[in-house]
Design an enzyme around this catalytic site. Structure first.
Site, PDB file in Angstrom:
ATOM      1  N   SER A  52      -0.057   3.433  -7.548  1.00 33.05           N
ATOM      2  CA  SER A  52       0.090   4.047  -6.223  1.00 33.05           C
ATOM      3  C   SER A  52      -0.839   5.244  -6.075  1.00 33.05           C
ATOM      4  CB  SER A  52       1.531   4.512  -6.013  1.00 33.05           C
ATOM      5  OG  SER A  52       2.427   3.444  -6.178  1.00 33.05           O
TER       6      SER A  52
HETATM    7  N1  SAH Z   1       4.604   2.863 -10.832  1.00 35.86           N
HETATM    8  C1  SAH Z   1       3.402   2.088 -11.100  1.00 35.86           C
HETATM    9  C2  SAH Z   1       2.944   1.309  -9.877  1.00 35.86           C
HETATM   10  C3  SAH Z   1       3.347  -0.088 -10.035  1.00 35.86           C
HETATM   11  S1  SAH Z   1       3.026  -1.244  -8.764  1.00 35.86           S
HETATM   12  C4  SAH Z   1       2.294   2.950 -11.635  1.00 35.86           C
HETATM   13  O1  SAH Z   1       2.466   4.177 -11.698  1.00 35.86           O
HETATM   14  O2  SAH Z   1       1.260   2.406 -12.037  1.00 35.86           O
HETATM   15  C5  SAH Z   1       4.589  -2.057  -8.777  1.00 35.86           C
HETATM   16  C6  SAH Z   1       4.977  -2.735 -10.062  1.00 35.86           C
HETATM   17  O3  SAH Z   1       6.259  -3.303  -9.843  1.00 35.86           O
HETATM   18  C7  SAH Z   1       4.061  -3.885 -10.486  1.00 35.86           C
HETATM   19  O4  SAH Z   1       3.603  -3.641 -11.781  1.00 35.86           O
HETATM   20  C8  SAH Z   1       4.980  -5.111 -10.430  1.00 35.86           C
HETATM   21  O5  SAH Z   1       4.709  -6.063 -11.440  1.00 35.86           O
HETATM   22  C9  SAH Z   1       6.350  -4.482 -10.631  1.00 35.86           C
HETATM   23  N2  SAH Z   1       7.500  -5.254 -10.181  1.00 35.86           N
HETATM   24  C10 SAH Z   1       7.615  -6.029  -9.064  1.00 35.86           C
HETATM   25  N3  SAH Z   1       8.861  -6.550  -9.007  1.00 35.86           N
HETATM   26  C11 SAH Z   1       9.542  -6.097 -10.106  1.00 35.86           C
HETATM   27  C12 SAH Z   1      10.867  -6.292 -10.600  1.00 35.86           C
HETATM   28  N4  SAH Z   1      11.771  -7.051  -9.983  1.00 35.86           N
HETATM   29  N5  SAH Z   1      11.213  -5.663 -11.754  1.00 35.86           N
HETATM   30  C13 SAH Z   1      10.324  -4.881 -12.413  1.00 35.86           C
HETATM   31  N6  SAH Z   1       9.053  -4.671 -11.990  1.00 35.86           N
HETATM   32  C14 SAH Z   1       8.669  -5.274 -10.845  1.00 35.86           C
END
Ligand code: SAH
Length: 207
Positions: A52
């Site tokens: 993000s």
């Molecule tokens: N907080 C992260 C941004 C991640 S983007 C950072 O600082 O880099 C969102 C993430 O959520 C992705 O990696 C995706 O694979 C994950 N995601 C989506 N659905 C999910 C679920 N049900 N449980 C765990 N992770 C999930």
């Protein structure tokens, strides 16, 4: 990044600002995007996912209103950046990621940087009951609604911040505060229009 993009806007929580000034964001970004690591925009991290943009991370963490030593569930580890900022703020963090390669990459990166974060692999749309109750829960992927299981894993008075809305658009970052049962169980506040990748899973969108 902190002085120009965050402190000049509405980010006033000094613990968020100082943690984000300390965590080396470039270490969470793949080599080709590294030159842009401190720009205020999301960047690709592989597996179709993104880290993000700094302002959204800061805004989200500020909305959690954390006390030092808070226990936090971070859903959607991705690169591990947000989990690192939480750990830098003194939180005890459990972070759950559904994509195995992202979970193992983040686990390795966080350990190399000396952050003690429990990175677990699985569907975080139902939370992670083992570590409950949490003082705060933060979700970095957008779901159709706030999952009941997540609310159930919050301590009374705890805050959950997650994007809610359409699968690909019309999303809003929403803060839900768990209140005592006699007070109706929760208070919801829409905070900001946002655009996040979908939360995939049992209480999210289907794959
Ligand atoms: N907080 C992260 C941004 C991640 S983007 C950072 O600082 O880099 C969102 C993430 O959520 C992705 O990696 C995706 O694979 C994950 N995601 C989506 N659905 C999910 C679920 N049900 N449980 C765990 N992770 C999930």
């Amino acid at each position: 990044m902190v002085d120009e993009q965050l402190a000049t806007r509405d980010i006033t929580d000094h613990r968020v600002l100082s943690a984000m000034a300390t965590v080396p964001r470039h270490r969470f970004v793949p080599a080709p995007a590294r030159a842009d690591a401190y720009e205020d925009r999301p960047l690709p991290i592989g597996s179709g996912q993104t880290i993000s943009q700094p302002y959204i991370v800061a805004f989200t963490l500020q909305a959690l209103d954390l006390r030092p030593g808070a226990t936090v569930l971070d859903v959607g580890t991705g690169s591990g950046y947000q989990a690192a900022v939480l750990a830098e703020m003194g939180a005890t963090v459990t972070s759950v990621e559904r994509v195995p390669s992202l979970a193992s990459g983040a686990r390795k990166r966080l350990a190399e940087l000396g952050y003690s974060v429990d990175v677990v692999e699985g569907d975080g749309s139902m939370g992670w009951p083992t570590g409950a109750p949490y003082d705060a829960i933060v979700v970095a992927a957008s779901g159709p609604s706030v999952p009941d299981d997540l609310l159930a894993q919050l301590r009374v008075g705890g805050r959950l911040v997650m994007p809610v809305g359409g699968r690909h658009h019309g999303q809003e970052l929403v803060r839900t505060t768990r209140t005592p049962e006699e007070a109706g169980q929760e208070v919801r506040e829409p905070l900001l229009p946002v655009s996040f990748v979908p939360l995939l899973g049992e209480a999210g969108w289907s794959r």
